[in-house]
Design a protein around this motif. Structure first.
Motif, short mmCIF file in Angstrom:
data_model
loop_
_atom_site.label_atom_id
_atom_site.label_comp_id
_atom_site.label_asym_id
_atom_site.label_seq_id
_atom_site.Cartn_x
_atom_site.Cartn_y
_atom_site.Cartn_z
N UNK A 421 0.82 -1.21 0.00
CA UNK A 421 0.00 0.00 0.00
C UNK A 421 0.86 1.26 0.00
N UNK A 422 0.25 2.38 -0.41
CA UNK A 422 0.81 3.72 -0.22
C UNK A 422 -0.17 4.48 0.66
N UNK A 454 11.12 3.81 -5.65
CA UNK A 454 9.94 4.65 -5.86
C UNK A 454 10.10 5.43 -7.15
N UNK A 455 9.07 5.33 -8.03
CA UNK A 455 9.10 5.98 -9.34
C UNK A 455 7.98 7.00 -9.43
N UNK A 456 8.33 8.18 -9.96
CA UNK A 456 7.39 9.27 -10.16
C UNK A 456 7.26 9.54 -11.65
N UNK A 504 1.09 8.96 -12.18
CA UNK A 504 1.29 7.85 -11.27
C UNK A 504 2.50 8.04 -10.36
N UNK A 505 2.37 7.51 -9.16
CA UNK A 505 3.47 7.33 -8.21
C UNK A 505 3.40 5.88 -7.79
N UNK A 506 4.53 5.14 -7.86
CA UNK A 506 4.44 3.72 -7.50
C UNK A 506 5.81 3.14 -7.20
#
Length: 524
Positions: A421-422, A454-456, A504-506
């Protein structure tokens, strides 16, 4: 959690359903395993290393050009490739190869890539590191259905197997057969890559071959005396496992649904290291400088890359660039730690070795066969080399922390009930965890329980601090992916520019991503 609830929860929570369908490993067990991932052993005898030559992906030619735009076409298709010597592996490919063809673009020129899906599954294409309008960013439910699909009939029937959750999902956009992705090229030179980004299925999509390079050049880079031509080599690192018949082996939770089995929820590791799609290849190099563009395209594997033997004097790997292009000044490393999706552009001077030396690229984070990556064989011939690494590479605008309009915190954690989760929420399309204003700068604080890269999307960022201290040795320059170790906190500065819309942020551990560790943000 039963399958009916899995398909319908929150309109489209792919990962949460997949996690809820199996027992979640305890945090203590995952921490005890150290680095992420679990090895999935191959079911055949593996070939000896350094027996095949390094392939370099072909450069894709535009089908046409005009005053502003270069136009490309790529067909996503099944292909039977000889990856392991003497065996054929069915792969999902861009254009029939793995990696897919390399798109070489110029900053300031727009690129339009027309994708046609002839695979048996839907797809989504994301240009990783691209500064891209939302409509072409590869939002995970902006599906391209296979050619010949009946979208209306699939929606009425609940969709393709394993895709029933998309029938009511929002705000995704689904098309049948073809989609054109438009990339304006309004960014500096950088090593980018494109890959599948379908919600719940990015892990198996990339594992089966859906990845390729997208290289962007500009005048600033061209003016530097860096190695070029045949001495500028993209290197895609990807671990894979194989079944007895040579097919890719992947621990899917079931035949038609997203997610992986319980033992592999912390990431899938393969025991075969592929470089540009070849197992442990070799490359004959001149006694000259080479630019090596390292991309970690593995689902979950971390690499600590070293040359063995090291050249006398150290600093074997001179970093000149990262995710977002050139650094201000080169940084010498004896080793590079590369998390999934990170890129490091380095220069290696093989003139520091005696003619005939064999130099292994090794992975100090790997064991057994995964500790080997490839081999460079230094030629005995005499060559000229007019390349150099200048003390000054570029001028990078420093973002001002004092200009940040707000600080946001994002917690990347494993939830016992909802999986990865975030901010304690599994992914749900259309639910934004942040709404930054266009043109503003913000501080985003990421902290983790376990290990998460973490990718932005949309904009590159600058690492401000790591655990309240200075950035780490691999945090320099513009980044789009930052590696967080267990119990770390990293602050980054990001300025939202040019495009409004949903992004997206993931986590880029693809098994974490597929099992709900993603979030939307909306630039307003």
């Amino acid at each position: 959690m039963n399958r009916r609830r899995f398909l319908g929860i929150g309109a489209a929570v792919v990962g949460a359903g997949a996690v809820g369908a199996v027992a979640v490993p305890s945090a203590a067990r995952l921490l005890a395993e150290g680095r992420p991932g679990r090895l999935l052993p191959s079911q055949l005898d593996l070939p000896a290393p350094f027996q095949v030559d390094l392939p370099v992906p072909a450069v894709l030619k535009p089908v046409r050009t005009d005053a502003t735009t270069d136009y490309y076409e790529i067909t996503q298709q099944l292909a039977r490739l000889e990856i392991l010597p003497g065996l054929r592996t069915e792969a999902w490919t861009y254009g029939g190869t793995f990696p897919g063809p390399t798109v070489v673009a110029r900053s300031g020129r727009q690129v339009a890539v027309h994708h046609r899906n002839e695979l048996p599954v839907p797809s989504v294409v994301h240009l990783h590191g691209g500064h891209t309008p939302a409509a072409s960013d590869g939002y995970p439910i902006d599906l391209v259905l296979p050619v010949g699909s009946n979208a209306s009939a699939m929606a009425e029937a609940g969709g393709m197997p394993g895709m029933e959750h998309h029938a009511e999902a929002s705000p995704g956009s689904t098309v049948v057969g073809d989609r054109t992705y438009t990339y304006p090229g309004t960014q500096r030179a950088a090593t980018l890559w494109y890959h599948d980004h379908r919600m719940g299925y990015t892990g198996p999509g990339v594992w089966r071959g859906l990845a390729g390079f997208h290289l962007l050049h500009d005048d600033e880079e061209a003016a530097l005396p860096l190695p070029r031509g045949e001495r500028d080599i993209p290197l895609m690192l990807a671990d894979r496992s194989f079944a007895e018949d040579g097919s890719f082996r992947y621990p899917a939770a079931d035949a038609d649904g997203p997610g992986v089995t319980t033992d592999y929820m912390n990431g899938v590791l393969g025991d075969v290291i592929l470089v540009n799609g070849a197992p442990w290849p070799r490359l004959t190099v001149d006694r000259a400088r080479y630019r090596l563009r390292f991309l970690n395209a593995s689902n979950a594997r971390l690499y600590r890359l070293e040359l063995d033997p090291q050249p006398s004097g150290g600093d074997a790997l001179v970093q000149i660039g990262g995710d977002g292009g050139l650094l201000e000044s080169p940084i010498g490393h004896d080793a590079l730690e590369v998390a999934p999706a990170e890129r490091f552009d380095v220069v290696v001077d093989f003139a520091r070795y005696e003619p005939g030396t064999s130099v292994r690229l090794v992975n100090r984070f790997g064991s057994d066969r995964a500790a080997e990556v490839m081999r460079f064989d230094v030629s005995t011939r005499t060559v000229s080399d007019d390349s150099a690494v200048p003390d000054r590479l570029s001028t990078i605008e420093r973002l001002d922390p004092g200009a940040a309009v707000t600080t946001r915190t994002f917690s990347f954690k494993r939830s016992r009930s909802d999986g990865w989760t975030i901010n304690n929420q599994p992914y749900q399309p259309g639910r934004a965890l942040a709404r930054p204003a266009l043109g503003t700068t913000e501080i985003w604080r990421f902290f983790t329980d376990l290990h998460h890269p973490v990718h932005l999307h949309l904009d590159h960022f600058q690492v401000l601090s790591r655990n309240g201290k200075d950035p780490g040795p691999y945090d320099a320059g513009w980044k789009d992916t930052v590696d967080l170790r267990p119990a770390e906190a990293v602050e980054v500065l990001v300025r939202f520019t040019d495009y409004r819309g949903t992004y997206m942020l993931h986590c880029h551990n693809l098994e974490h991503e597929d099992m709900a560790m993603m979030a939307d943000f909306v630039v307003e």
